[in-house]
Design a protein around this motif. Structure first.
Motif, PDB file in Angstrom:
ATOM      1  N   LEU A  41      39.890  77.233 141.680  1.00  0.00           N
ATOM      2  CA  LEU A  41      39.950  76.864 143.098  1.00  0.00           C
ATOM      3  C   LEU A  41      41.274  77.289 143.740  1.00  0.00           C
ATOM      4  CD1 LEU A  41      38.233  73.382 142.853  1.00  0.00           C
ATOM      5  CD2 LEU A  41      37.388  75.340 144.167  1.00  0.00           C
ATOM      6  N   LEU A  42      42.372  77.178 143.004  1.00  0.00           N
ATOM      7  CA  LEU A  42      43.669  77.589 143.551  1.00  0.00           C
ATOM      8  C   LEU A  42      43.719  79.088 143.835  1.00  0.00           C
ATOM      9  CD1 LEU A  42      46.085  75.426 141.361  1.00  0.00           C
ATOM     10  CD2 LEU A  42      45.722  75.211 143.829  1.00  0.00           C
ATOM     11  N   ARG A  47      47.274  70.009 147.274  1.00  0.00           N
ATOM     12  CA  ARG A  47      46.275  69.677 148.290  1.00  0.00           C
ATOM     13  C   ARG A  47      45.713  70.942 148.936  1.00  0.00           C
ATOM     14  NH1 ARG A  47      46.964  63.870 149.160  1.00  0.00           N
ATOM     15  NH2 ARG A  47      48.269  63.265 147.397  1.00  0.00           N
ATOM     16  N   ARG A  48      44.392  70.954 149.139  1.00  0.00           N
ATOM     17  CA  ARG A  48      43.709  72.089 149.763  1.00  0.00           C
ATOM     18  C   ARG A  48      42.519  71.585 150.581  1.00  0.00           C
ATOM     19  NH1 ARG A  48      47.768  73.911 147.802  1.00  0.00           N
ATOM     20  NH2 ARG A  48      48.014  75.784 146.503  1.00  0.00           N
ATOM     21  N   VAL A  49      41.909  72.491 151.363  1.00  0.00           N
ATOM     22  CA  VAL A  49      40.695  72.180 152.115  1.00  0.00           C
ATOM     23  C   VAL A  49      39.761  73.381 152.016  1.00  0.00           C
ATOM     24  CG1 VAL A  49      41.691  72.967 154.323  1.00  0.00           C
ATOM     25  CG2 VAL A  49      39.788  71.331 154.324  1.00  0.00           C
ATOM     26  N   ALA A  50      38.470  73.127 151.897  1.00  0.00           N
ATOM     27  CA  ALA A  50      37.488  74.201 151.732  1.00  0.00           C
ATOM     28  C   ALA A  50      37.182  74.874 153.066  1.00  0.00           C
ATOM     29  CB  ALA A  50      36.210  73.646 151.123  1.00  0.00           C
ATOM     30  N   VAL A  55      39.469  78.688 149.734  1.00  0.00           N
ATOM     31  CA  VAL A  55      40.246  77.447 149.686  1.00  0.00           C
ATOM     32  C   VAL A  55      41.527  77.642 150.486  1.00  0.00           C
ATOM     33  CG1 VAL A  55      41.513  75.890 148.154  1.00  0.00           C
ATOM     34  CG2 VAL A  55      39.255  76.739 147.487  1.00  0.00           C
ATOM     35  N   SER A  56      41.813  76.726 151.402  1.00  0.00           N
ATOM     36  CA  SER A  56      42.945  76.874 152.320  1.00  0.00           C
ATOM     37  C   SER A  56      44.061  75.877 152.035  1.00  0.00           C
ATOM     38  CB  SER A  56      42.467  76.680 153.771  1.00  0.00           C
ATOM     39  OG  SER A  56      43.557  76.627 154.665  1.00  0.00           O
ATOM     40  N   SER A  57      45.305  76.348 152.277  1.00  0.00           N
ATOM     41  CA  SER A  57      46.493  75.487 152.177  1.00  0.00           C
ATOM     42  C   SER A  57      46.969  75.002 153.545  1.00  0.00           C
ATOM     43  CB  SER A  57      47.645  76.263 151.521  1.00  0.00           C
ATOM     44  OG  SER A  57      47.347  76.569 150.191  1.00  0.00           O
ATOM     45  N   ASP A  58      46.238  75.331 154.595  1.00  0.00           N
ATOM     46  CA  ASP A  58      46.690  75.056 155.966  1.00  0.00           C
ATOM     47  C   ASP A  58      46.585  73.568 156.282  1.00  0.00           C
ATOM     48  OD1 ASP A  58      47.257  74.961 158.674  1.00  0.00           O
ATOM     49  OD2 ASP A  58      46.167  76.799 159.132  1.00  0.00           O
ATOM     50  N   VAL A  59      47.731  72.933 156.366  1.00  0.00           N
ATOM     51  CA  VAL A  59      47.804  71.489 156.586  1.00  0.00           C
ATOM     52  C   VAL A  59      47.271  71.086 157.959  1.00  0.00           C
ATOM     53  CG1 VAL A  59      50.141  71.518 157.563  1.00  0.00           C
ATOM     54  CG2 VAL A  59      49.369  69.503 156.286  1.00  0.00           C
ATOM     55  N   ARG A  60      47.134  72.052 158.866  1.00  0.00           N
ATOM     56  CA  ARG A  60      46.688  71.735 160.227  1.00  0.00           C
ATOM     57  C   ARG A  60      45.175  71.661 160.358  1.00  0.00           C
ATOM     58  NH1 ARG A  60      50.430  76.635 162.181  1.00  0.00           N
ATOM     59  NH2 ARG A  60      49.319  77.427 160.338  1.00  0.00           N
ATOM     60  N   GLY A  74      40.277  67.860 157.740  1.00  0.00           N
ATOM     61  CA  GLY A  74      39.830  67.651 156.376  1.00  0.00           C
ATOM     62  C   GLY A  74      40.910  67.835 155.334  1.00  0.00           C
ATOM     63  N   TYR A  75      42.067  68.395 155.723  1.00  0.00           N
ATOM     64  CA  TYR A  75      43.161  68.564 154.749  1.00  0.00           C
ATOM     65  C   TYR A  75      43.623  67.179 154.279  1.00  0.00           C
ATOM     66  CZ  TYR A  75      47.464  70.251 152.586  1.00  0.00           C
ATOM     67  OH  TYR A  75      48.453  70.548 151.685  1.00  0.00           O
TER      68      TYR A  75
END
Length: 401
Positions: A55-56, A289-292, A61-66, A69-70
């Motif tokens: 997944l990493l 932490r990530r978001v799909a 898979v996104s690292s965007d905290v904005r 769903g993050y």
């Protein structure tokens, strides 16, 4: 239906180096489960090594905290503090990261080793000449990486009390949103002022290299200051905690400490010890932490687009499918330790890992050899662990010899 558990989970008081028991139970049940965070959200918790790495490295898979769903660790800092590039996706992440990666290459870091060795030796000289017992965190573990990152960035070490105190507040899980925002703003203002001074009088340091990009229009002054904040916090907090926590783990495993002390002049053994301690301890204990960005199937379950996920790297690094034998045992001769995910994986893996490795090699290869009778000056149960921090470690480590 199994009740959704709160995350993060408490460690067992008698096993402060191990992942929380409840987390380990979930990993045995399967690689994916729901957990509940402080804000009531229920992201997916990924507990096994193979699924974490997959997944990493997955572009879905996104690292965007904005993004909605993050899975936030705490209320987000005010926008005026800025967003770090590690919480962005490519191409913006890559654009900003490449501007600071040159000093962290293995070749450049190795050239720094003699200077780091001098810092470590000087601090040990001070320990040996001073009173005891002593707090190893304050007298050694914090100064080593702080002096190194200050030299690299071009930050006056005389200001270390200011940036260490504010850094601790920013990464403390139980700090209020107001406290964290205020500390973040103070750090940003401090780095912004330094950037302004480097614009006027550049020197041979990383901040001056960033200001050159500001002058060329590649980077805004705010971006340069925010990158400075990230590098300053990450450059001293994480390594300082690994120095202290690693020392404590070794003191509690005297046979392994004796092995390292006897082989302190063997670079290969010391390097292996660093990797095993990184695997065994994993101070990034709040997960990555990530978001799909799209639907992703994992082990027969589907993580839907917009759902958050947390990679529990501490329990991933104890996965018996990857680290056979007894992964809960500290074994400095383990030949597979470097497979750990303590620095993450994929495009967002830790930028400073060559520097952290080198600093830890110098420390672990020197401290116990020069102070062979180093020991705890209190009971293990009296050592204050950072259960409330986003970075795990100890607040104090009283030692004597």
């Amino acid at each position: 239906m199994t009740e959704i558990q709160e995350f993060p989970m408490p460690r067992a008081a008698a096993c402060p180096f191990d992942p929380p028991p409840a987390l380990r139970d979930l990993a045995e049940e399967g690689p994916l489960t729901r957990v509940r965070l402080w804000d009531g959200s229920t992201p997916w918790l990924v507990t096994r090594y193979a699924e974490q790495r997959a997944l990493l490295a997955d572009p879905r898979v996104s690292s965007d905290v904005r993004l909605p769903g993050y899975p936030l660790q705490a209320p987000r800092l005010a926008e005026s503090v800025g967003i770090s590039f590690i919480l962005m996706d490519d191409p913006e992440h890559h654009r900003l990261r490449r501007m600071v990666q040159a000093p962290f290459t293995v070749r450049r870091v190795e050239a720094m080793r003699p200077a780091v060795q001098r810092i470590v030796d000087d601090l040990i000289d001070g320990l040996l000449a001073g009173p005891k017992p002593v707090d190893l965190v304050e007298a050694f573990a914090l100064p080593v990486p702080s002096l190194v990152i200050c030299e690299l960035l071009g930050v006056p070490y005389a200001d270390h009390g200011f940036f260490q105190d504010n850094s601790k507040t920013v990464i403390r899980r139980d700090a209020s949103p107001e406290e964290r925002t205020a500390a973040g703003k103070r750090l940003f203002a401090y780095l912004d002022d330094l950037v302004g001074r480097k614009l006027a009088e550049p020197a041979d340091d990383l901040l001056s290299q960033l200001t050159a990009r500001v002058r060329d229009g590649e980077l805004t002054r705010q971006e340069a200051a925010q990158m400075g904040v990230l590098l300053l916090i990450a450059g001293h907090e994480t390594t300082a905690n690994m120095i202290a926590l690693g020392t404590l783990a070794l003191l509690e495993n005297p046979a392994q400490l004796a092995l390292l002390r006897a082989g302190g002049d063997d670079p290969e053994l010391v390097a292996g010890a660093v990797e095993e301690l990184l695997r065994y301890l994993n101070i990034t204990h709040s997960g990555r932490r990530r978001v799909a960005l799209a639907d992703i199937e994992v082990d027969g379950q589907v993580i839907r687009a917009g759902e958050g996920m947390i990679m529990a790297n501490d329990v991933g690094n104890r996965d018996p499918r990857v680290f056979p034998g007894n992964p809960d045992e500290l074994d400095l001769r383990r030949d597979d330790a470097r497979r750990h995910v303590a620095f993450g994986f994929g495009v967002h893996q830790c930028l400073g890992q060559p520097l952290a490795r080198m600093e830890l090699q110098v420390v672990y290869g020197t401290l116990y050899r020069r102070i062979p009778t180093l020991r705890l000056a209190t009971a293990l149960g009296q050592v204050p662990f950072k259960h409330d921090g986003q970075v795990y470690g100890v607040y104090e480590l009283p030692v004597t010899w």
